[in-house]
Write a protein that holds these residues in place. Structure first.
Motif, PDB file in Angstrom:
ATOM      1  N   ARG A  93       0.826  -1.216   0.000  1.00 45.86           N
ATOM      2  CA  ARG A  93       0.000   0.000   0.000  1.00 45.86           C
ATOM      3  C   ARG A  93       0.857   1.260   0.000  1.00 45.86           C
ATOM      4  O   ARG A  93       0.366   2.353  -0.281  1.00 45.86           O
ATOM      5  CB  ARG A  93      -0.894   0.048   1.241  1.00 45.86           C
ATOM      6  N   GLY A  94       2.104   1.122   0.373  1.00 42.05           N
ATOM      7  CA  GLY A  94       2.952   2.301   0.507  1.00 42.05           C
ATOM      8  C   GLY A  94       2.661   3.077   1.775  1.00 42.05           C
ATOM      9  O   GLY A  94       2.789   4.316   1.790  1.00 42.05           O
ATOM     10  N   ASP A  95       2.279   2.365   2.847  1.00 43.84           N
ATOM     11  CA  ASP A  95       2.033   3.058   4.114  1.00 43.84           C
ATOM     12  C   ASP A  95       3.264   3.892   4.473  1.00 43.84           C
ATOM     13  O   ASP A  95       4.387   3.372   4.516  1.00 43.84           O
ATOM     14  CB  ASP A  95       1.750   2.052   5.226  1.00 43.84           C
ATOM     15  N   PRO A  96       3.084   5.178   4.727  1.00 44.10           N
ATOM     16  CA  PRO A  96       4.238   6.082   4.844  1.00 44.10           C
ATOM     17  C   PRO A  96       4.959   5.961   6.181  1.00 44.10           C
ATOM     18  O   PRO A  96       4.357   5.709   7.227  1.00 44.10           O
ATOM     19  CB  PRO A  96       3.615   7.464   4.689  1.00 44.10           C
ATOM     20  N   GLU A  97       6.254   6.166   6.121  1.00 42.80           N
ATOM     21  CA  GLU A  97       7.078   6.195   7.323  1.00 42.80           C
ATOM     22  C   GLU A  97       7.253   7.640   7.777  1.00 42.80           C
ATOM     23  O   GLU A  97       7.142   8.577   6.985  1.00 42.80           O
ATOM     24  CB  GLU A  97       8.440   5.565   7.049  1.00 42.80           C
ATOM     25  N   LEU A  98       7.557   7.811   9.045  1.00 43.79           N
ATOM     26  CA  LEU A  98       7.778   9.143   9.588  1.00 43.79           C
ATOM     27  C   LEU A  98       9.255   9.396   9.858  1.00 43.79           C
ATOM     28  O   LEU A  98       9.855  10.283   9.274  1.00 43.79           O
ATOM     29  CB  LEU A  98       6.973   9.340  10.878  1.00 43.79           C
ATOM     30  N   TYR A  99       9.867   8.572  10.716  1.00 41.77           N
ATOM     31  CA  TYR A  99      11.229   8.900  11.123  1.00 41.77           C
ATOM     32  C   TYR A  99      12.012   7.646  11.496  1.00 41.77           C
ATOM     33  O   TYR A  99      11.457   6.541  11.603  1.00 41.77           O
ATOM     34  CB  TYR A  99      11.206   9.878  12.296  1.00 41.77           C
ATOM     35  N   GLY A 100      13.310   7.800  11.696  1.00 38.73           N
ATOM     36  CA  GLY A 100      14.178   6.710  12.125  1.00 38.73           C
ATOM     37  C   GLY A 100      15.549   7.285  12.447  1.00 38.73           C
ATOM     38  O   GLY A 100      15.825   8.469  12.210  1.00 38.73           O
ATOM     39  N   ARG A 101      16.430   6.436  12.988  1.00 41.46           N
ATOM     40  CA  ARG A 101      17.775   6.899  13.349  1.00 41.46           C
ATOM     41  C   ARG A 101      18.800   5.816  13.053  1.00 41.46           C
ATOM     42  O   ARG A 101      18.707   4.693  13.569  1.00 41.46           O
ATOM     43  CB  ARG A 101      17.839   7.253  14.833  1.00 41.46           C
ATOM     44  N   PHE A 102      19.767   6.146  12.200  1.00 39.71           N
ATOM     45  CA  PHE A 102      20.904   5.267  11.981  1.00 39.71           C
ATOM     46  C   PHE A 102      21.941   5.515  13.070  1.00 39.71           C
ATOM     47  O   PHE A 102      22.275   6.676  13.357  1.00 39.71           O
ATOM     48  CB  PHE A 102      21.561   5.538  10.626  1.00 39.71           C
ATOM     49  N   ASP A 103      22.459   4.455  13.662  1.00 42.39           N
ATOM     50  CA  ASP A 103      23.592   4.567  14.569  1.00 42.39           C
ATOM     51  C   ASP A 103      24.852   4.235  13.783  1.00 42.39           C
ATOM     52  O   ASP A 103      24.979   3.129  13.232  1.00 42.39           O
ATOM     53  CB  ASP A 103      23.435   3.632  15.761  1.00 42.39           C
ATOM     54  N   LEU A 104      25.767   5.203  13.732  1.00 42.41           N
ATOM     55  CA  LEU A 104      26.946   5.112  12.887  1.00 42.41           C
ATOM     56  C   LEU A 104      28.220   5.227  13.714  1.00 42.41           C
ATOM     57  O   LEU A 104      28.283   6.006  14.674  1.00 42.41           O
ATOM     58  CB  LEU A 104      26.947   6.231  11.844  1.00 42.41           C
ATOM     59  N   ILE A 105      29.236   4.474  13.304  1.00 45.06           N
ATOM     60  CA  ILE A 105      30.581   4.666  13.839  1.00 45.06           C
ATOM     61  C   ILE A 105      31.286   5.673  12.941  1.00 45.06           C
ATOM     62  O   ILE A 105      31.420   5.459  11.732  1.00 45.06           O
ATOM     63  CB  ILE A 105      31.383   3.354  13.838  1.00 45.06           C
ATOM     64  N   TYR A 106      31.715   6.769  13.532  1.00 44.56           N
ATOM     65  CA  TYR A 106      32.490   7.764  12.781  1.00 44.56           C
ATOM     66  C   TYR A 106      33.310   8.560  13.783  1.00 44.56           C
ATOM     67  O   TYR A 106      32.789   9.004  14.802  1.00 44.56           O
ATOM     68  CB  TYR A 106      31.580   8.703  11.988  1.00 44.56           C
ATOM     69  N   GLY A 107      34.580   8.724  13.469  1.00 47.22           N
ATOM     70  CA  GLY A 107      35.457   9.446  14.374  1.00 47.22           C
ATOM     71  C   GLY A 107      36.294  10.502  13.700  1.00 47.22           C
ATOM     72  O   GLY A 107      37.256  10.997  14.285  1.00 47.22           O
ATOM     73  N   GLY A 108      35.948  10.846  12.455  1.00 53.21           N
ATOM     74  CA  GLY A 108      36.686  11.886  11.750  1.00 53.21           C
ATOM     75  C   GLY A 108      37.495  11.384  10.574  1.00 53.21           C
ATOM     76  O   GLY A 108      37.977  12.180   9.767  1.00 53.21           O
ATOM     77  N   GLN A 109      37.640  10.066  10.457  1.00 50.96           N
ATOM     78  CA  GLN A 109      38.403   9.496   9.355  1.00 50.96           C
ATOM     79  C   GLN A 109      37.671   8.290   8.795  1.00 50.96           C
ATOM     80  O   GLN A 109      37.036   7.544   9.529  1.00 50.96           O
ATOM     81  CB  GLN A 109      39.802   9.075   9.819  1.00 50.96           C
ATOM     82  N   GLY A 110      37.793   8.113   7.488  1.00 49.57           N
ATOM     83  CA  GLY A 110      37.216   6.947   6.850  1.00 49.57           C
ATOM     84  C   GLY A 110      35.711   7.024   6.767  1.00 49.57           C
ATOM     85  O   GLY A 110      35.074   7.846   7.439  1.00 49.57           O
ATOM     86  N   PRO A 111      35.088   6.165   5.975  1.00 47.09           N
ATOM     87  CA  PRO A 111      33.625   6.192   5.861  1.00 47.09           C
ATOM     88  C   PRO A 111      32.948   5.763   7.156  1.00 47.09           C
ATOM     89  O   PRO A 111      33.461   4.906   7.892  1.00 47.09           O
ATOM     90  CB  PRO A 111      33.339   5.192   4.726  1.00 47.09           C
ATOM     91  N   ALA A 112      31.818   6.365   7.454  1.00 46.98           N
ATOM     92  CA  ALA A 112      31.005   5.940   8.592  1.00 46.98           C
ATOM     93  C   ALA A 112      30.535   4.510   8.372  1.00 46.98           C
ATOM     94  O   ALA A 112      30.278   4.091   7.239  1.00 46.98           O
ATOM     95  CB  ALA A 112      29.811   6.873   8.753  1.00 46.98           C
ATOM     96  N   LYS A 113      30.418   3.766   9.455  1.00 47.41           N
ATOM     97  CA  LYS A 113      29.964   2.381   9.377  1.00 47.41           C
ATOM     98  C   LYS A 113      28.651   2.224  10.140  1.00 47.41           C
ATOM     99  O   LYS A 113      28.502   2.724  11.260  1.00 47.41           O
ATOM    100  CB  LYS A 113      31.010   1.436   9.978  1.00 47.41           C
ATOM    101  N   LEU A 114      27.715   1.520   9.521  1.00 46.50           N
ATOM    102  CA  LEU A 114      26.407   1.312  10.133  1.00 46.50           C
ATOM    103  C   LEU A 114      26.480   0.263  11.233  1.00 46.50           C
ATOM    104  O   LEU A 114      26.889  -0.874  10.997  1.00 46.50           O
ATOM    105  CB  LEU A 114      25.401   0.861   9.063  1.00 46.50           C
ATOM    106  N   LEU A 115      26.079   0.653  12.439  1.00 44.52           N
ATOM    107  CA  LEU A 115      25.934  -0.296  13.540  1.00 44.52           C
ATOM    108  C   LEU A 115      24.546  -0.923  13.543  1.00 44.52           C
ATOM    109  O   LEU A 115      24.392  -2.120  13.691  1.00 44.52           O
ATOM    110  CB  LEU A 115      26.184   0.394  14.873  1.00 44.52           C
ATOM    111  N   GLU A 116      23.508  -0.099  13.392  1.00 42.28           N
ATOM    112  CA  GLU A 116      22.140  -0.597  13.338  1.00 42.28           C
ATOM    113  C   GLU A 116      21.217   0.532  12.917  1.00 42.28           C
ATOM    114  O   GLU A 116      21.608   1.703  12.896  1.00 42.28           O
ATOM    115  CB  GLU A 116      21.705  -1.161  14.687  1.00 42.28           C
ATOM    116  N   PHE A 117      20.003   0.172  12.574  1.00 42.91           N
ATOM    117  CA  PHE A 117      18.990   1.140  12.182  1.00 42.91           C
ATOM    118  C   PHE A 117      17.863   1.079  13.193  1.00 42.91           C
ATOM    119  O   PHE A 117      17.162   0.086  13.307  1.00 42.91           O
ATOM    120  CB  PHE A 117      18.468   0.813  10.784  1.00 42.91           C
ATOM    121  N   ASN A 118      17.702   2.148  13.966  1.00 40.95           N
ATOM    122  CA  ASN A 118      16.569   2.286  14.889  1.00 40.95           C
ATOM    123  C   ASN A 118      15.397   2.829  14.080  1.00 40.95           C
ATOM    124  O   ASN A 118      15.135   4.022  14.055  1.00 40.95           O
ATOM    125  CB  ASN A 118      16.940   3.227  16.032  1.00 40.95           C
ATOM    126  N   ALA A 119      14.694   1.930  13.423  1.00 42.97           N
ATOM    127  CA  ALA A 119      13.736   2.327  12.394  1.00 42.97           C
ATOM    128  C   ALA A 119      12.318   2.492  12.907  1.00 42.97           C
ATOM    129  O   ALA A 119      11.467   3.031  12.201  1.00 42.97           O
ATOM    130  CB  ALA A 119      13.732   1.283  11.264  1.00 42.97           C
TER     131      ALA A 119
END
Length: 408
Positions: A93-119
């Motif tokens: 149906r395409g029921d719409p989403e509102l919000y979510g939060r990605f938890d990322l590892i990032y410390g200033g160097q290199g690409p951020a890495k996904l830890l999990e999605f609080n969806a």
């Protein structure tokens, strides 16, 4: 990305109390901590946080479609069989989403890495969207920060716009959370505030006071029919609740939609790795059941993922994290390095759930604390971030929230 020590605002605790931010200190420890903050450049935020998060979100949506046509994956994600059609219908149906939060590892160097999605039910929204913005404005006014300093924070405005996109003006929306939980209430109120500003009617009800009418519709404690419900109650629990039998017939639009049950599950991580192996923002991840014999030293990986595992074996040999499919605030998470358990969460409430294995990526360290970036999604756009840090390598319920600013 740098950590900077700044003077606290002299009256911030009084301000927090007046605004209902009553959990700024918890259990004798600071939760909101502005004795220091994190500084970023604009380019860093745009290229390392914002753009990758939008790309990850698009990948997650692909993953939903992929999982819903695979009974094997639905089994591995422990999606209750009785409600799979309900979830699939919400996606079609395409029921719409509102919000979510990605938890990322990032410390200033290199690409951020996904830890999990609080969806589904991410918290820390109020402090991300509102309180840290007030901190920025007041610290600029006090001369602690520079006039040109900014913050990656369009969360509230994006929520207001999202409500206007999704609902007609004056639509009544109910907002529900567990009673006597100040953090949950703050999250729900932050979203209801955006809904009101967007022209909606917003009605709060304690989650445990939601009832069922004689014709099977959800009603609040005043017997008003609930046509649209934002519930700060995770799908993995709701789908196993007595109320689940009414979901398909209650004619209630749910926020978040039922298909978010696929994304709010840590089984998403191995699904993403199988679909997008080698993506710079992903860590190798597998269902524990597929590689249990390898980890025990008694056999080989499941045939279907043997090549995938062989290519990631070195990373897992160095270290991995074992996570339950369903886990909140770091509960029941364990870190293994060189085949030896080196850290474990003290809360083991989710220890009986099926688990996934994710390659271990050390968190950055600043002054003895390990920060995690929370990248906030509204709709399909990344619109802001919040940062939590912990002395432990497993971010748990007493982690500290740190404000941030952008300079340059």
């Amino acid at each position: 990305m740098q950590k900077q020590h700044l003077p606290e605002r002299t009256n911030w605790r009084e301000t927090a109390e007046q605004l209902g931010f009553t959990f700024a200190d918890m259990h004798g420890e600071p939760y909101w901590d502005e004795t220091s903050c994190y500084a970023f450049t604009l380019d860093e935020v745009e290229t390392q946080i914002e753009d990758p998060s939008a790309e990850l979100h698009a990948m997650c949506r692909e993953a939903v479609a992929h999982v819903l046509v695979s009974e094997e994956l639905l089994d591995k994600l422990a999606i209750p069989e009785a409600h799979r059609d309900y979830i699939a219908d919400s996606w079609r149906r395409g029921d719409p989403e509102l919000y979510g939060r990605f938890d990322l590892i990032y410390g200033g160097q290199g690409p951020a890495k996904l830890l999990e999605f609080n969806a589904d039910t991410p918290t820390s929204l109020y402090e991300s969207a509102a309180f840290q913005w007030q901190w920025l404005e007041e610290q600029i006014a006090a001369g602690v920060l520079a006039d040109g300093d900014d913050q990656f924070n369009g969360i509230h405005e994006a929520l207001v716009d999202r409500f206007r996109q999704l609902f007609h003006e004056n639509t009544d929306i109910h907002f529900a959370a567990v009673s006597y939980n100040p953090e949950d209430y703050a999250t729900v109120e932050a979203i209801a505030w955006a809904a009101r500003e967007g022209g909606m009617g917003a009605h709060y009800t304690d989650l445990e006071k939601v009832g069922i009418s004689p014709d099977g519709q959800f009603v609040d404690d005043e017997d008003r029919v609930i046509g649209t419900l934002f519930k700060l109650y995770p799908w993995e629990d709701l789908l196993r609740d007595d109320y689940a039998q009414h979901l398909a017939t209650a004619q209630c639009q749910m926020i978040e939609p039922a298909w978010k049950a696929i994304l709010s599950n840590k089984g998403l991580l191995p699904v993403l790795w199988q679909m997008f192996e080698g993506h710079p923002n992903l860590l190798p991840a597998f269902f524990e059941s597929d590689i249990a014999d390898v980890l025990a030293g008694t056999g080989a990986p499941a045939a279907a993922i043997s090549g995938l595992y062989d290519r990631a074996g070195d990373a897992l040999d160095a270290g991995y994290v074992r996570k339950p499919l369903f886990s909140r605030e770091g509960s029941s998470i364990e870190i293994f390095e060189g085949g030896r358990k080196t850290e474990a969460a003290t809360d083991t409430a989710y220890g009986e759930h099926p688990r996934i294995i994710q390659a271990y990526q050390p968190l950055p360290e600043f002054d003895g604390f390990h920060p995690i970036i929370g990248a906030w999604m509204v709709g399909e756009a990344c619109v802001g971030m919040g940062i939590r840090e912990d002395r432990a390598r497993i971010t748990q319920d007493l982690s500290r929230f740190k404000p941030h600013f952008i300079r340059g």
